[in-house]
Write an enzyme that holds these catalytic residues in place. Structure first.
Site, PDB file in Angstrom:
ATOM      1  N   LYS A 234      76.830  52.262  25.242  1.00  0.00           N
ATOM      2  CA  LYS A 234      76.970  53.695  25.045  1.00  0.00           C
ATOM      3  C   LYS A 234      78.005  53.988  23.979  1.00  0.00           C
ATOM      4  CE  LYS A 234      75.151  55.594  29.303  1.00  0.00           C
ATOM      5  NZ  LYS A 234      75.404  56.351  30.535  1.00  0.00           N
TER       6      LYS A 234
ATOM      7  N   LYS B 102      62.906  50.396  25.716  1.00  0.00           N
ATOM      8  CA  LYS B 102      62.510  50.978  27.008  1.00  0.00           C
ATOM      9  C   LYS B 102      62.205  52.463  26.838  1.00  0.00           C
ATOM     10  CE  LYS B 102      66.166  52.355  30.229  1.00  0.00           C
ATOM     11  NZ  LYS B 102      67.108  52.021  31.271  1.00  0.00           N
TER      12      LYS B 102
ATOM     13  N   LYS C 160      64.210  59.277  26.922  1.00  0.00           N
ATOM     14  CA  LYS C 160      64.106  60.584  26.291  1.00  0.00           C
ATOM     15  C   LYS C 160      64.804  60.628  24.945  1.00  0.00           C
ATOM     16  CE  LYS C 160      65.170  61.889  30.214  1.00  0.00           C
ATOM     17  NZ  LYS C 160      65.398  62.327  31.589  1.00  0.00           N
TER      18      LYS C 160
END
Ligand code: TRP
Length: 328
Positions: free
Chosen positions: A116, A197, A200
């Site tokens: 992240k 994967k 969104k």
């Protein structure tokens, strides 16, 4: 009567549920819930979402929307305590105590933190680093024994176990070590970049939302990458076949599998059939979602009741923990 094991899972409010979330988490939760074997908590982790880049309006909207979609997907408030993390005081309090016993190095080596941080370079906040201490608090506040998560969260549950051990070592045996219940469904891939994967963050065309209308699903699948269209094609085909296996009848899946081996497969047909099957799977969901959307007060009441139930358990733990660490 023996007490049922406590099971908790959490999900971040980031937008509409997609079929990757569904197969990887939500479907499994509904099955576990309906097995009747567990005392179940599902937590919408709005505090965790603050480590990302969402605006205040987005967090608010996404939290209510996620509650609506979880209910529409079969989470039953009579069987499961569905609640919002920030509605229950105690998550952040216990997380602070955990921050104080967790070595910095352990947090720094978490894969998700590194991931992240590299994806939001302009916003590498401390919350991103201490995220797992908050997650450990979600789990241990309820003395949960079973944690159904996808593979990407196993490391965090392992750290939770360590945190429980460190706590017990320093303050006396208190927490039971929770165990992962791995969801055995393979990761659903993006329709456009099947080496990644389904998520969104890569844009509309990459995922199928549970609330997508049948025409939208047809369209998205029509444009999905398959073998005839270059390098990642065969991964794309495998992904579509995987979805057919999950959502379709066995004989339809086997027919396409055989055709794929023979080389007689028509991807257009596969996509059309798959779109139909996925649309049908979620027709009830779409109806239920609309019902909840037009009765949001009911959803707010469910969340309020859920928080009340969760708070009772949380209060008990926190009281005992405060005493153990010398704050009371
Ligand atoms: N970190 C989890 C995820 O990103 C969500 C989560 C938060 C969670 N708290 C939890 C999962 C507690 C299981 C138990 O998917």
């Amino acid at each position: 009567m023996t007490k049922k094991p406590i099971l908790i899972s959490g999900i971040q409010p980031t937008g509409n549920l997609h079929i990757g979330n569904y197969l990887g988490a939500v479907k499994n939760w509904v099955d576990l819930q309906n097995s009747g074997k567990y005392r179940m908590f599902i937590c919408i982790v709005d505090l965790h979402a603050l480590t990302g880049n969402q605006s205040a309006e987005e967090v608010k909207k996404n939290t209510l929307n996620l509650a609506i979609e979880l209910l529409a997907a079969g989470i039953d408030p009579k069987k499961t305590t569905l609640f919002v993390q920030s509605h229950v005081t105690g998550h952040t309090e216990l997380a602070w105590l955990f921050n104080c016993i967790t070595p910095l190095g352990e947090l720094e080596r978490m894969t998700q933190f590194k991931d992240k941080s590299s994806r939001q370079m302009k916003n590498i906040n401390a919350g991103l680093l201490t995220y797992p201490a908050l997650m450990a608090s979600d789990i241990l506040l309820y003395q949960s024994q079973r944690i159904p998560v996808g593979e990407d969260q196993v490391q965090h549950v392992e750290l939770t176990r360590s945190i429980a051990r460190w706590f017990n070592g320093r303050y006396g045996d208190y927490f039971t070590l929770p165990e992962v219940v791995l969801t055995n469904i393979p990761r659903v891939k993006s329709l456009q970049e099947p080496d990644k994967k389904m998520s969104k963050s890569h844009g509309e065309k990459n995922y199928i939302a549970l609330c997508d209308d049948p025409e939208v699903i047809q369209n998205k699948l029509k444009k999905a990458v398959t073998a005839s269209e270059g390098g990642m094609g065969s991964q794309g085909v495998q992904n579509l076949l995987g979805l057919l296996k999950e959502f379709g009848e066995k004989d339809v899946y086997e027919m396409y599998l055989k055709q794929e081996k023979d080389g007689t497969i028509q991807y257009g047909n596969l996509k059309k059939d798959l779109a139909q099957i996925i649309s049908d799977t979620f027709s009830d969901f779409r109806v239920e979602r609309k019902k909840y959307l037009s009765n949001q007060r009911r959803v707010l009441t469910i969340l309020k009741e859920g928080a009340k139930g969760a708070q009772k358990v949380a209060d008990k733990t926190l009281k005992e923990v405060y005493r153990l660490v010398g704050l009371r």
